[in-house]
Write a protein that holds these residues in place. Structure first.
Motif, PDB file in Angstrom:
ATOM      1  N   SER A  53       0.823  -1.204   0.000  1.00  9.43           N
ATOM      2  CA  SER A  53       0.000   0.000   0.000  1.00  9.43           C
ATOM      3  C   SER A  53       0.858   1.254   0.000  1.00  9.43           C
ATOM      4  O   SER A  53       2.029   1.235   0.385  1.00  9.43           O
ATOM      5  CB  SER A  53      -0.929   0.021   1.220  1.00  9.43           C
ATOM      6  N   VAL A  54       0.233   2.345  -0.456  1.00  7.68           N
ATOM      7  CA  VAL A  54       0.830   3.672  -0.369  1.00  7.68           C
ATOM      8  C   VAL A  54      -0.245   4.629   0.127  1.00  7.68           C
ATOM      9  O   VAL A  54      -1.389   4.593  -0.336  1.00  7.68           O
ATOM     10  CB  VAL A  54       1.417   4.137  -1.723  1.00  7.68           C
ATOM     11  N   ARG A  55       0.134   5.456   1.098  1.00  5.26           N
ATOM     12  CA  ARG A  55      -0.791   6.422   1.690  1.00  5.26           C
ATOM     13  C   ARG A  55      -0.263   7.828   1.424  1.00  5.26           C
ATOM     14  O   ARG A  55       0.927   8.114   1.646  1.00  5.26           O
ATOM     15  CB  ARG A  55      -0.931   6.179   3.187  1.00  5.26           C
ATOM     16  N   MET A  56      -1.139   8.699   0.940  1.00  4.15           N
ATOM     17  CA  MET A  56      -0.763  10.062   0.591  1.00  4.15           C
ATOM     18  C   MET A  56      -1.689  11.052   1.289  1.00  4.15           C
ATOM     19  O   MET A  56      -2.841  10.726   1.598  1.00  4.15           O
ATOM     20  CB  MET A  56      -0.833  10.257  -0.927  1.00  4.15           C
ATOM     21  N   ARG A  57      -1.175  12.264   1.480  1.00  6.98           N
ATOM     22  CA  ARG A  57      -1.947  13.298   2.188  1.00  6.98           C
ATOM     23  C   ARG A  57      -1.884  14.609   1.417  1.00  6.98           C
ATOM     24  O   ARG A  57      -0.865  14.977   0.827  1.00  6.98           O
ATOM     25  CB  ARG A  57      -1.384  13.495   3.595  1.00  6.98           C
ATOM     26  N   TYR A  58      -3.011  15.330   1.459  1.00 13.14           N
ATOM     27  CA  TYR A  58      -3.054  16.690   0.929  1.00 13.14           C
ATOM     28  C   TYR A  58      -3.896  17.550   1.859  1.00 13.14           C
ATOM     29  O   TYR A  58      -4.969  17.118   2.302  1.00 13.14           O
ATOM     30  CB  TYR A  58      -3.637  16.738  -0.485  1.00 13.14           C
ATOM     31  N   VAL A  59      -3.407  18.740   2.154  1.00 11.70           N
ATOM     32  CA  VAL A  59      -4.135  19.681   3.002  1.00 11.70           C
ATOM     33  C   VAL A  59      -4.630  20.823   2.121  1.00 11.70           C
ATOM     34  O   VAL A  59      -3.835  21.591   1.574  1.00 11.70           O
ATOM     35  CB  VAL A  59      -3.255  20.209   4.156  1.00 11.70           C
ATOM     36  N   SER A  60      -5.937  20.893   1.970  1.00  9.57           N
ATOM     37  CA  SER A  60      -6.587  21.953   1.191  1.00  9.57           C
ATOM     38  C   SER A  60      -6.994  23.059   2.154  1.00  9.57           C
ATOM     39  O   SER A  60      -7.865  22.864   3.008  1.00  9.57           O
ATOM     40  CB  SER A  60      -7.814  21.379   0.471  1.00  9.57           C
ATOM     41  N   LYS A  61      -6.382  24.207   2.024  1.00  5.26           N
ATOM     42  CA  LYS A  61      -6.565  25.274   3.007  1.00  5.26           C
ATOM     43  C   LYS A  61      -7.931  25.945   2.884  1.00  5.26           C
ATOM     44  O   LYS A  61      -8.583  25.880   1.833  1.00  5.26           O
ATOM     45  CB  LYS A  61      -5.440  26.296   2.878  1.00  5.26           C
ATOM     46  N   ASP A  62      -8.337  26.574   3.950  1.00  7.29           N
ATOM     47  CA  ASP A  62      -9.594  27.315   3.982  1.00  7.29           C
ATOM     48  C   ASP A  62      -9.624  28.310   2.814  1.00  7.29           C
ATOM     49  O   ASP A  62      -8.679  29.079   2.624  1.00  7.29           O
ATOM     50  CB  ASP A  62      -9.710  28.048   5.314  1.00  7.29           C
ATOM     51  N   GLY A  63     -10.687  28.268   2.016  1.00  5.43           N
ATOM     52  CA  GLY A  63     -10.813  29.161   0.874  1.00  5.43           C
ATOM     53  C   GLY A  63     -10.261  28.607  -0.425  1.00  5.43           C
ATOM     54  O   GLY A  63     -10.444  29.225  -1.488  1.00  5.43           O
ATOM     55  N   ASP A  64      -9.592  27.449  -0.369  1.00  7.58           N
ATOM     56  CA  ASP A  64      -9.055  26.829  -1.583  1.00  7.58           C
ATOM     57  C   ASP A  64     -10.182  26.588  -2.581  1.00  7.58           C
ATOM     58  O   ASP A  64     -11.166  25.916  -2.278  1.00  7.58           O
ATOM     59  CB  ASP A  64      -8.379  25.513  -1.200  1.00  7.58           C
ATOM     60  N   GLN A  65     -10.069  27.149  -3.786  1.00  5.48           N
ATOM     61  CA  GLN A  65     -11.078  27.030  -4.844  1.00  5.48           C
ATOM     62  C   GLN A  65     -12.466  27.489  -4.374  1.00  5.48           C
ATOM     63  O   GLN A  65     -13.483  27.080  -4.937  1.00  5.48           O
ATOM     64  CB  GLN A  65     -11.147  25.604  -5.365  1.00  5.48           C
TER      65      GLN A  65
END
Length: 386
Positions: free
Chosen positions: A155-167
């Motif tokens: 397995s591979v685990r990935m993370r992304y943090v989408s900040k407040d107001g993103d898009q």
């Protein structure tokens, strides 16, 4: 719903799986460079592989399934997902190939939604509507690889943090995408997300499948498709659901029994097919998110015998028949991708559901966890005994 699912034959009656053993007797992975972004950040490919010849390559640009290699009934290996051979293609002409899409997958009417009395505007990047999270959705960002594992499951685990107001979306959303491959030939994709303030979330995978091989001369319209859904949601000419819930019975949308995709994909007598230039519609599997994955589709390519059952906990399934592939993309094998060369199956919440609450809710509260699980049970029908 139980009666609908029971109408699909059990896997043991559908296929005889006997993939050829190759290499180590445990699921493993390999890591490699997949190029660099303009700002110098490195993009990585993690290839998951099992002892039965299945390999799934995942890149952390867009948390995308870049390839899925599996054997046919004669043991011949082929990559069965569309995409590019290098990062350049994903940057130059994004087509959501294998990508993780969000924050809100599918379409939002006029790119707007209301939450707690406030109207939020997101980018209108598709015919005046918002599609797959906007101009810079999750498919166009670099995810962080946080963990890779080998063993009974790789397995591979990935993370992304989408900040407040993103898009235009409220709240900081922390998203994890985990791809795993086991020795039972199951590819599992799990998305989870949490937020620090109320927001909406609808995240899925956008893999394009041609089980004959992504470079095969034959497209995907001969694939045999089953969708155990009693209803679908018609759309207007902008491909936004009209708010109706229509029975599939006696329509070109009835896939409760196995049907070749191409048999009715050009049936212009139905205006819905005209609007979508083929199938680009949401099928209602259930009304609620389930605790555990349930069958949402089955696909088989009769020439090679390759197929998969797709399970998910989501209530809806978007089926897209590759209508907008126009011959302008050169794929991994050096062939042009044309209309109908692949199909896409996207388990998710219903399209535009924040504006059509009778179909459910995409609301995510602090302290709660959004979760979408996709399981591809790969099989070969008529495989030789080994």
């Amino acid at each position: 719903m139980s009666a609908t699912l029971a109408s699909v034959a059990p896997l043991s009656l559908i296929c005889a799986m006997s993939f050829m053993s190759q290499g180590a007797q445990a699921a493993d992975y390999a890591r490699a460079s997949f190029g660099k972004l303009a700002d110098g950040r490195a993009v990585e490919a993690v290839t998951l592989r099992n002892a039965k010849g299945v390999r799934a390559a995942v890149i952390n640009y867009g948390a995308a399934l870049q390839s899925l290699v599996m054997p046919d009934r004669d043991g011949k290996l082929a990559d069965v997902t569309l995409g590019y051979a290098s990062l350049d293609g994903y940057l130059a002409k994004p087509e959501y190939f294998g990508a993780t899409v969000g924050r809100f997958a599918n379409r939002l009417a006029d790119g707007k939604f209301t939450l707690d009395g406030k109207v939020y505007q997101t980018p209108r990047n598709n015919n005046g509507q918002a599609l797959h999270g906007g101009e810079r959705g999750f498919d166009k960002v670099l995810w962080e690889v946080v963990e890779v594992k080998r063993g009974d499951t790789a397995s591979v685990r990935m993370r992304y943090v989408s900040k407040d107001g993103d898009q235009g979306y409220p709240g900081t959303l922390t998203v994890f995408a985990t791809y795993s491959l086991n020795e039972s030939n199951e590819l599992r994709i799990e998305y989870t997300a949490t937020t620090d303030r109320p927001t909406i979330a609808n995240i899925t995978n956008h893999a394009y499948w041609n089980l004959a091989g992504e470079g095969a001369a034959v497209g995907a319209m001969g694939h045999i498709l089953t969708i155990p859904a009693e209803h679908y949601t018609p759309v207007n000419d902008k491909l936004i659901p009209t708010g109706e819930l229509q029975p599939v019975a006696d329509t070109v949308f009835d896939f409760r029994k196995p049907q070749p995709i191409g048999a009715r994909v050009r049936a212009a007598r139905d205006p819905q097919i005209v609007y979508g230039k083929g199938y680009d519609h949401n099928f209602m599997i259930a009304r609620d998110v389930a605790k555990e994955p349930r069958l949402v589709a089955r696909v088989e390519e009769p020439t090679t015998g390759r197929g998969f059952e797709l399970l998910s906990n989501q209530p809806a399934l978007q089926f897209y028949s590759g209508n907008f592939l126009d011959g302008s993309v050169i794929g991994k094998s050096g062939r042009l991708y044309r209309q109908g060369d692949a199909l896409v199956l996207e388990p998710q919440l219903p399209p535009d559901v924040p504006n059509q609450p009778k179909f459910g809710s995409a609301r995510l509260e602090p302290g709660a966890t959004y979760r979408n699980v996709l399981v591809y049970r790969l099989f070969v029908n008529g495989a030789r005994a080994h």
